[in-house]
Design an enzyme around this catalytic site. Structure first.
Site, PDB file in Angstrom:
ATOM      1  N   PHE A 151       0.811  -1.223   0.000  1.00  0.00           N
ATOM      2  CA  PHE A 151       0.000   0.000   0.000  1.00  0.00           C
ATOM      3  C   PHE A 151       0.842   1.269   0.000  1.00  0.00           C
ATOM      4  O   PHE A 151       0.351   2.339  -0.313  1.00  0.00           O
ATOM      5  CB  PHE A 151      -0.936   0.003   1.227  1.00  0.00           C
ATOM      6  N   LYS A 175      -1.688  -7.109  -9.454  1.00  0.00           N
ATOM      7  CA  LYS A 175      -2.642  -7.051  -8.343  1.00  0.00           C
ATOM      8  C   LYS A 175      -2.134  -5.999  -7.354  1.00  0.00           C
ATOM      9  O   LYS A 175      -1.272  -6.265  -6.539  1.00  0.00           O
ATOM     10  CB  LYS A 175      -2.788  -8.408  -7.641  1.00  0.00           C
ATOM     11  N   GLU A 178      -4.951  -3.929  -2.074  1.00  0.00           N
ATOM     12  CA  GLU A 178      -6.400  -3.698  -1.955  1.00  0.00           C
ATOM     13  C   GLU A 178      -6.696  -2.417  -1.173  1.00  0.00           C
ATOM     14  O   GLU A 178      -7.807  -1.906  -1.213  1.00  0.00           O
ATOM     15  CB  GLU A 178      -7.084  -4.911  -1.302  1.00  0.00           C
ATOM     16  N   SER A 228       5.319  -7.041   3.107  1.00  0.00           N
ATOM     17  CA  SER A 228       5.951  -7.345   4.404  1.00  0.00           C
ATOM     18  C   SER A 228       6.744  -8.655   4.317  1.00  0.00           C
ATOM     19  O   SER A 228       6.484  -9.496   3.454  1.00  0.00           O
ATOM     20  CB  SER A 228       4.877  -7.443   5.483  1.00  0.00           C
ATOM     21  N   CYS A 283       9.695   1.325   3.405  1.00  0.00           N
ATOM     22  CA  CYS A 283      10.621   0.220   3.680  1.00  0.00           C
ATOM     23  C   CYS A 283      12.028   0.749   3.885  1.00  0.00           C
ATOM     24  O   CYS A 283      12.892   0.041   4.383  1.00  0.00           O
ATOM     25  CB  CYS A 283      10.604  -0.781   2.541  1.00  0.00           C
ATOM     26  N   GLU A 385       9.021  -4.311  12.711  1.00  0.00           N
ATOM     27  CA  GLU A 385       8.863  -3.163  11.822  1.00  0.00           C
ATOM     28  C   GLU A 385       7.599  -2.420  12.247  1.00  0.00           C
ATOM     29  O   GLU A 385       6.504  -2.968  12.153  1.00  0.00           O
ATOM     30  CB  GLU A 385       8.734  -3.646  10.369  1.00  0.00           C
TER      31      GLU A 385
HETATM   32  P1  NAD Z   1       1.495  -6.703   2.977  1.00  0.00           P
HETATM   33  O1  NAD Z   1       2.529  -7.766   3.021  1.00  0.00           O
HETATM   34  O2  NAD Z   1       0.411  -6.705   3.979  1.00  0.00           O
HETATM   35  O3  NAD Z   1       0.753  -6.724   1.549  1.00  0.00           O
HETATM   36  C1  NAD Z   1       1.483  -6.740   0.342  1.00  0.00           C
HETATM   37  C2  NAD Z   1       0.680  -7.488  -0.707  1.00  0.00           C
HETATM   38  O4  NAD Z   1       0.485  -8.830  -0.256  1.00  0.00           O
HETATM   39  C3  NAD Z   1      -0.697  -6.889  -0.940  1.00  0.00           C
HETATM   40  O5  NAD Z   1      -0.962  -6.864  -2.320  1.00  0.00           O
HETATM   41  C4  NAD Z   1      -1.634  -7.848  -0.205  1.00  0.00           C
HETATM   42  O6  NAD Z   1      -2.889  -7.975  -0.844  1.00  0.00           O
HETATM   43  C5  NAD Z   1      -0.889  -9.158  -0.253  1.00  0.00           C
HETATM   44  N1  NAD Z   1      -1.157  -9.996   0.937  1.00  0.00           N
HETATM   45  C6  NAD Z   1      -1.422  -9.554   2.188  1.00  0.00           C
HETATM   46  N2  NAD Z   1      -1.594 -10.614   3.013  1.00  0.00           N
HETATM   47  C7  NAD Z   1      -1.421 -11.725   2.275  1.00  0.00           C
HETATM   48  C8  NAD Z   1      -1.460 -13.130   2.568  1.00  0.00           C
HETATM   49  N3  NAD Z   1      -1.720 -13.584   3.793  1.00  0.00           N
HETATM   50  N4  NAD Z   1      -1.218 -13.997   1.564  1.00  0.00           N
HETATM   51  C9  NAD Z   1      -0.946 -13.551   0.322  1.00  0.00           C
HETATM   52  N5  NAD Z   1      -0.903 -12.236  -0.016  1.00  0.00           N
HETATM   53  C10 NAD Z   1      -1.136 -11.331   0.947  1.00  0.00           C
HETATM   54  O7  NAD Z   1       2.275  -5.303   2.980  1.00  0.00           O
HETATM   55  P2  NAD Z   1       1.667  -3.843   3.087  1.00  0.00           P
HETATM   56  O8  NAD Z   1       1.214  -3.630   4.490  1.00  0.00           O
HETATM   57  O9  NAD Z   1       0.740  -3.556   1.970  1.00  0.00           O
HETATM   58  O10 NAD Z   1       2.985  -2.970   2.814  1.00  0.00           O
HETATM   59  C11 NAD Z   1       3.902  -2.652   3.807  1.00  0.00           C
HETATM   60  C12 NAD Z   1       5.073  -3.600   3.805  1.00  0.00           C
HETATM   61  O11 NAD Z   1       5.722  -3.596   2.542  1.00  0.00           O
HETATM   62  C13 NAD Z   1       6.145  -3.190   4.807  1.00  0.00           C
HETATM   63  O12 NAD Z   1       6.612  -4.339   5.471  1.00  0.00           O
HETATM   64  C14 NAD Z   1       7.236  -2.570   3.945  1.00  0.00           C
HETATM   65  O13 NAD Z   1       8.521  -2.607   4.499  1.00  0.00           O
HETATM   66  C15 NAD Z   1       7.138  -3.428   2.725  1.00  0.00           C
HETATM   67  N6  NAD Z   1       7.737  -2.774   1.575  1.00  0.00           N
HETATM   68  C16 NAD Z   1       8.951  -3.239   1.135  1.00  0.00           C
HETATM   69  C17 NAD Z   1       9.584  -2.623   0.070  1.00  0.00           C
HETATM   70  C18 NAD Z   1      10.924  -3.113  -0.392  1.00  0.00           C
HETATM   71  O14 NAD Z   1      11.367  -2.705  -1.444  1.00  0.00           O
HETATM   72  N7  NAD Z   1      11.596  -3.973   0.354  1.00  0.00           N
HETATM   73  C19 NAD Z   1       8.979  -1.527  -0.565  1.00  0.00           C
HETATM   74  C20 NAD Z   1       7.737  -1.084  -0.116  1.00  0.00           C
HETATM   75  C21 NAD Z   1       7.116  -1.725   0.966  1.00  0.00           C
END
Ligand code: NAD
Length: 496
Positions: A151, A175, A178, A228, A283, A385
């Site tokens: 997000f 995708k 959401e 994450s 991140c 985090e």
């Molecule tokens: P998230 O892991 O909750 O969601 C990321 C994606 O995974 C979304 O599209 C979501 O729909 C999907 N998802 C969520 N739960 C899932 C599950 N149980 N099974 C399968 N898919 C699932 O992350 P977020 O809260 O949207 O974003 C924040 C996180 O992203 C932070 O941890 C941040 O550090 C990380 N991030 C990392 C980078 C990088 O380059 N390393 C860059 C941006 C964000």
């Protein structure tokens, strides 16, 4: 207020899906629900993958220079709609307009990089690898590839993925998160306007079920993921198990080391931006400052001074807001709870965002910038985090101990040092266990032509997003070894 539509884009058509659960998209600045994202199932993902598979043969045959022309047109359209897109990011994410412009700009730079596809895809060749034998390599696309995004950068992170993937000749299923699907929808409309053929880019919405359908689909050859760490690891394991290439960028805990000789004012500003930019939802957020020796006495007072002056506000309507809201009410509650736990364990809040109130937007999901002093390893804000506007300050005696503490983190995204000593900076760069290093730069996020090179639990896979590594990720090489025995019929030369 009427909800904004959240359509899918499959095979060049905008469609809706009915009879599925939805999840709210908020305007975090005011706390209103502005759209409902449909949580699509495997059937919808299959339709999108089939559309991408159908479009692939013609798109693969489209010369890279023609693919790049469409991306050039898209770049111009995004520039024309730059402020509109930044406002869209602010509305669905809550970050300030200046931060949202950065989000769009960094995304655009990835399109500019992808416009270089004709030369990026060039292979290598060598004559006479043996007598009369030549050898060359070319790069070909994989087929249907997919992207799953978080997000926190609604414009930039999807643009890390699909422009370079399609520039390489693949077709794509995206995708988006959401929680923030709306900017992606607008950019996809502009991609259509730029002339992208039907099926080359498809957009589906959803959560875990849609992700699993992508990971298990036999026609999907590669998956790019950003999110994450637990989900990144899961995506990598499940995707590779079903034979796909997977690059999965995860979460982070980024350390900012402050040497006693650091220039005080720019260091305080650098830490402020690193810790509290995008309300800490980055991140690359510098979430732990290690004050070495006397640095706590010099830099910390100035830091607290600038932090306490940060104007927190509804980014969508207050042009002077310097920090916006966090993404959801649940996330606000989680961040506040972590501050409470750290304080109970002995951390000392020098500024406390739990009490921040914004009179002009009482429903917004605001947490003010929080500086926790005397934080120790083991406290919750050090271990996990936080992904919110919380800065840990740890006091240590020397650089060695500080590097050791930073290296004990399971993550390895970014790390920075503020110092006037070339020797200390060199030592830090050499020994720190992180893939993106800043020297007197708090947020060392690489530009589009360098890889976004997280290490350890911040990245699962081999080839990173961005830069030439992304070209390698989205292509497979074909190496041809050639020998000719004789001239063909009708030749006017004698054979050698
Ligand atoms: P998230 O892991 O909750 O969601 C990321 C994606 O995974 C979304 O599209 C979501 O729909 C999907 N998802 C969520 N739960 C899932 C599950 N149980 N099974 C399968 N898919 C699932 O992350 P977020 O809260 O949207 O974003 C924040 C996180 O992203 C932070 O941890 C941040 O550090 C990380 N991030 C990392 C980078 C990088 O380059 N390393 C860059 C941006 C964000």
């Amino acid at each position: 207020m009427a909800l904004r539509p959240c359509p899918l884009f499959i095979g060049g058509e905008w469609t809706t899906v009915s009879g599925v659960a939805t999840t709210p998209v908020h305007n975090p600045s005011v706390g209103e629900v502005i759209a409902e994202t449909p949580l699509c199932g495997a059937d919808v993902v299959d339709q999108a993958v089939q559309a991408a598979a159908k479009a692939f043969p013609a798109w693969m045959e489209t010369p890279p220079v023609e693919r790049a022309r469409i991306l050039f047109r898209l770049k111009v359209l995004l520039e024309d709609h730059f402020d509109e897109l930044a406002r869209s990011v602010t509305t669905e994410h809550g970050k300030t307009l200046a931060e949202a412009r950065g989000d769009v700009r960094r995304g655009l730079e990835n399109i500019e990089f992808a416009c270089g596809a004709p030369s990026l895809l060039m292979g290598e060749s060598a004559e006479n690898v043996a007598r009369g034998i030549d050898c060359d390599s070319i790069r070909q696309p994989l087929g249907v590839v997919a992207g799953i995004t978080p997000f926190n950068f609604p414009a930039m992170v999807p643009l890390w993925m699909w422009p370079i993937a399609i520039a390489c000749g693949n077709t794509f299923v995206l995708k988006p998160s959401e929680k923030v699907p709306l900017t992606t929808i607008r950019i996809t409309e502009l991609a259509c306007q730029a002339g992208l053929p039907p099926g080359v880019l498809n957009v589906v919405h959803g959560g875990r079920v849609a992700v699993d359908a992508i990971l298990d689909h036999p026609l999907v050859k590669a998956v790019s993921f950003v999110g994450s760490t637990p989900i990144a690891q899961y995506v990598h394991e499940r995707g590779t198990k079903s034979g796909k290439r997977v690059q999965a960028a995860g979460g982070a805990k980024n350390f900012v080391l402050v040497m006693p000789d650091a220039d005080v004012s720019p260091t305080a500003t650098g830490i402020l931006e690193a810790a509290f930019g995008c309300a800490g939802e980055r991140c690359m957020a510098g979430s732990t400052a290690i004050a070495i020796g006397k640095a706590a006495d010099t830099v910390l007072p100035q830091l607290v001074d600038v932090v306490s002056k940060v104007r927190v506000g509804p980014a969508d309507r207050d042009p002077d807001a310097q920090m916006g809201a966090v993404i959801t009410p649940e996330h606000k509650a989680r961040v506040c709870d972590m501050i409470t736990q750290a304080a109970a364990a002995g951390a000392k809040p020098l500024t406390d965002g739990r009490t921040t109130k914004v009179a002009s937007a009482p429903g917004g999901f605001f947490v003010g910038p929080t500086v926790l002093d005397h934080v120790r390893p083991g406290m919750v804000t050090m271990k996990e985090e936080v992904f919110g506007p919380v800065l840990n300050v740890v006091r240590m005696d020397d650089l060695d101990a500080a590097i050791e503490l930073a290296n004990s983190s399971p993550y390895g995204n970014g790390a920075a040092i503020f110092t006037r000593s070339g020797k200390a900076a060199r030592e830090f760069r050499h020994r720190i266990q992180a893939g993106m290093v800043g020297i007197n730069i708090g947020v060392p996020a690489p530009m589009a032509f360098f890889p976004f090179s997280g290490w350890h639990a911040s990245f699962f896979g081999d080839l990173h997003l961005q830069g030439r590594e992304s070209v390698a990720f989205y292509t497979q090489q074909k190496v041809t070894t050639t020998r000719w025995f004789s001239m063909g019929e009708g030749t006017i030369w004698a054979d050698r």
